[in-house]
Design an enzyme around this catalytic site. Structure first.
Site, PDB file in Angstrom:
ATOM      1  N   LYS A 134     -76.332 -46.707  26.498  1.00 28.31           N
ATOM      2  CA  LYS A 134     -76.064 -48.128  26.720  1.00 28.31           C
ATOM      3  C   LYS A 134     -76.135 -48.865  25.401  1.00 28.31           C
ATOM      4  CE  LYS A 134     -75.437 -51.644  29.526  1.00 28.31           C
ATOM      5  NZ  LYS A 134     -74.333 -52.031  28.592  1.00 28.31           N
ATOM      6  N   LYS A 140     -85.102 -50.115  22.756  1.00 27.94           N
ATOM      7  CA  LYS A 140     -85.071 -51.374  23.521  1.00 27.94           C
ATOM      8  C   LYS A 140     -85.048 -51.110  25.033  1.00 27.94           C
ATOM      9  CE  LYS A 140     -82.116 -54.244  21.822  1.00 27.94           C
ATOM     10  NZ  LYS A 140     -80.866 -54.980  21.504  1.00 27.94           N
ATOM     11  N   LYS A 147     -74.305 -47.257  20.772  1.00 25.70           N
ATOM     12  CA  LYS A 147     -73.729 -48.441  20.133  1.00 25.70           C
ATOM     13  C   LYS A 147     -72.345 -48.097  19.627  1.00 25.70           C
ATOM     14  CE  LYS A 147     -75.033 -52.707  19.093  1.00 25.70           C
ATOM     15  NZ  LYS A 147     -76.054 -53.533  19.742  1.00 25.70           N
ATOM     16  N   THR A 185     -79.290 -63.006  26.532  1.00 27.79           N
ATOM     17  CA  THR A 185     -80.046 -62.631  25.327  1.00 27.79           C
ATOM     18  C   THR A 185     -80.893 -63.816  24.865  1.00 27.79           C
ATOM     19  OG1 THR A 185     -78.252 -61.136  24.741  1.00 27.79           O
ATOM     20  CG2 THR A 185     -79.838 -61.646  23.001  1.00 27.79           C
ATOM     21  N   ASN A 222     -73.514 -66.070  20.214  1.00 27.49           N
ATOM     22  CA  ASN A 222     -73.954 -66.141  21.616  1.00 27.49           C
ATOM     23  C   ASN A 222     -75.466 -66.323  21.731  1.00 27.49           C
ATOM     24  OD1 ASN A 222     -75.167 -64.633  24.029  1.00 27.49           O
ATOM     25  ND2 ASN A 222     -73.085 -65.010  24.722  1.00 27.49           N
ATOM     26  N   SER A 239     -77.541 -56.823  31.697  1.00 30.25           N
ATOM     27  CA  SER A 239     -76.502 -55.784  31.800  1.00 30.25           C
ATOM     28  C   SER A 239     -76.873 -54.784  32.889  1.00 30.25           C
ATOM     29  CB  SER A 239     -76.345 -55.037  30.473  1.00 30.25           C
ATOM     30  OG  SER A 239     -75.497 -55.741  29.605  1.00 30.25           O
TER      31      SER A 239
HETATM   32  N1  GLU Z   1     -75.430 -55.961  22.297  1.00 27.13           N
HETATM   33  C1  GLU Z   1     -76.595 -56.326  23.026  1.00 27.13           C
HETATM   34  C2  GLU Z   1     -77.829 -55.769  22.353  1.00 27.13           C
HETATM   35  O1  GLU Z   1     -77.823 -55.468  21.177  1.00 27.13           O
HETATM   36  C3  GLU Z   1     -76.511 -55.988  24.513  1.00 27.13           C
HETATM   37  C4  GLU Z   1     -76.355 -54.545  24.844  1.00 27.13           C
HETATM   38  C5  GLU Z   1     -76.066 -54.277  26.320  1.00 27.13           C
HETATM   39  O2  GLU Z   1     -76.082 -55.164  27.143  1.00 27.13           O
HETATM   40  O3  GLU Z   1     -75.819 -53.094  26.599  1.00 27.13           O
HETATM   41  O4  GLU Z   1     -78.863 -55.678  22.951  1.00 27.13           O
END
Ligand code: GLU
Length: 432
Positions: free
Chosen positions: A81, A105, A117, A201, A232, A360
């Site tokens: 994810k 995370k 990523k 976020t 954002n 998410s």
């Molecule tokens: N890009 C966001 C982060 O760095 C969200 C990642 C997601 O929702 O999978 O946490």
């Protein structure tokens, strides 16, 4: 002369050691975690690293080729994810670090995902909307085989948004010849997206700050906040804090910042930025550089832009009492040590900005069950999740006498250890 991409920046840039630095902090945190040594060994490199070339037909008829990446770091706790970033500075070392941080995370907030990523080395501001759509679809065409609701679930990141996700979900549908909305999150509401994902976020960070407010006995009107980055995450936390009575005195974007000691009218600033794509200069405000913003006399500093903003060169000058990391990786290891020594509370990215991936997860659940959640449900569960995990990390940091990042990593490593070690480790096998 064909339009070829320049040599990959990964080999030359100073960022090449970003991943090594990221890993070193995980190794450091392992000293404060009860884990098998094999866990660290398993987490020392991503499971899979993919680099692709994405050809794009420009509006003027020319062809340009872009470099794209997907790093699948670890899926022992659930599908990979993590977001997809469009930025000129994207390189492999950065995507690997971001994928490692996603792994940690997801474990910190205990959502059933692994870490991944992606990114494209591109300046999206140079492309038309139609070109961006073709590039986004090209990314999915290049990587469709490794994505999927139970495999790898992307989401927005820097310079990508709900519309990017809609294009990508649609391209995946065309390739797979069936609907699979849960293969990507952060989609527009009405196209399988969740209510409350857009500001998740920023909102997650806001809920974390409310926990600190309660512990420190703050009254919002007395608390001055500076936000670096008005994308954002930065925009939404600035709005939420402003609505709550906090004094947001400074914000910035990639071009620079604005400072108004009495507090900015954040909704007006956001409306101007939305319409004009630049920050306004309200009456009574003055302009300031991004570096100056980090050293302002504020109570809370919110880095919400890119990596490596607080370093050993400026950490001594940080006047804030609390640094809330909404960006990924804004503080380097040496800066962490300086801030800890100076008594500055750094709430690490893997906790402070985890609201995005948490919602998410809610979106992914809604896609799988077909049952939509109300906005109130999303907010309530997000708040509960952020509170629980903040308490766990804070308590651990206090008990162990370590910075919150070390406590968060330690907690994550122990959760990952349970997953990675489930099939047995050397000690089990040696016994025969
Ligand atoms: N890009 C966001 C982060 O760095 C969200 C990642 C997601 O929702 O999978 O946490």
């Amino acid at each position: 002369m064909p339009n070829l991409p320049p040599p990959s920046s990964a080999a030359t840039s100073a960022d090449a050691d970003l991943f090594a630095r990221s890993l070193a902090r995980v190794v450091q945190a392992a000293q404060h975690a009860r884990i098998d040594p094999e866990t660290l060994l398993r987490l020392s490199a991503p499971a899979r690293t993919i680099e692709v070339s994405i050809p794009l037909r420009r509006d003027d008829g020319s062809l340009q080729v872009f470099r794209g990446y997907r790093v699948q770091y670890d899926d022992s706790r659930g599908p990979y994810k993590g977001g997809i970033r469009f930025h000129p500075r994207v390189d492999l070392a950065e995507v690997k670090s971001l994928a490692l941080w996603m792994t940690l995370k997801c474990a910190v907030v205990d959502v059933p995902f692994g870490g991944g990523k992606g990114g494209i080395e591109v300046d999206p501001r140079q492309l038309s909307t139609a070109e961006l759509e073709r590039l986004s679809r090209g990314y999915v065409r290049a990587l469709a085989d490794v994505l999927g609701v139970d495999r790898d679930v992307p989401a927005p990141d820097v310079y990508t948004n709900a519309r990017t996700m809609a294009w990508m979900a649609d391209e995946y549908r065309v390739i797979a010849r069936r609907l699979e909305p849960g293969m990507i999150t952060g989609k527009p509401v009405g196209r399988g997206g969740s209510l409350g994902r857009d500001d998740a976020t920023g909102r997650g960070g806001y809920y974390v700050l409310k926990e600190i407010e309660a512990r420190r006995g703050w009254s919002p009107a007395q608390v001055r906040v500076a936000v670096q980055g008005f994308g954002n995450a930065g925009q939404h936390i600035a709005q939420l804090l402003h609505e709550d009575g906090y004094r947001v005195v400074a914000v910035s974007d990639s071009k620079g910042g604005i400072l108004q000691p009495d507090g900015l009218d954040v909704p007006a600033v956001a409306a101007h930025k939305q319409a004009q794509h630049e920050l306004p200069l309200p009456r009574g405000a003055r302009r300031l550089g991004n570096a100056d913003l980090l050293q302002l006399e504020v109570d809370v500093l919110v880095p919400a832009a890119l990596e490596d903003q607080l370093t050993e060169h400026n950490a001594e000058q940080v006047a804030a009492k609390v640094v809330l990391e909404l960006a990924n990786g804004p503080t380097t290891g040496p800066a962490d040590a300086i801030l800890h020594r100076r008594g500055v509370l750094v709430v690490p990215d893997v906790l402070a900005n985890a609201g995005g991936v948490t919602v998410s997860w809610f979106e992914w659940l809604q896609n799988r069950t077909g049952e939509p959640w109300s906005l109130a449900q999303v907010h309530e569960r997000l708040r509960a999740c952020m509170r629980t995990q903040f308490q766990a990390v804070h308590e651990r940091a206090t008990t162990q006498g370590v910075p919150m990042r070390m406590a968060a990593y330690g907690l994550a490593l122990e959760r990952l250890d349970r997953a990675l070690g489930a099939g047995g480790t050397a000690a089990d096998f040696a016994r025969g």
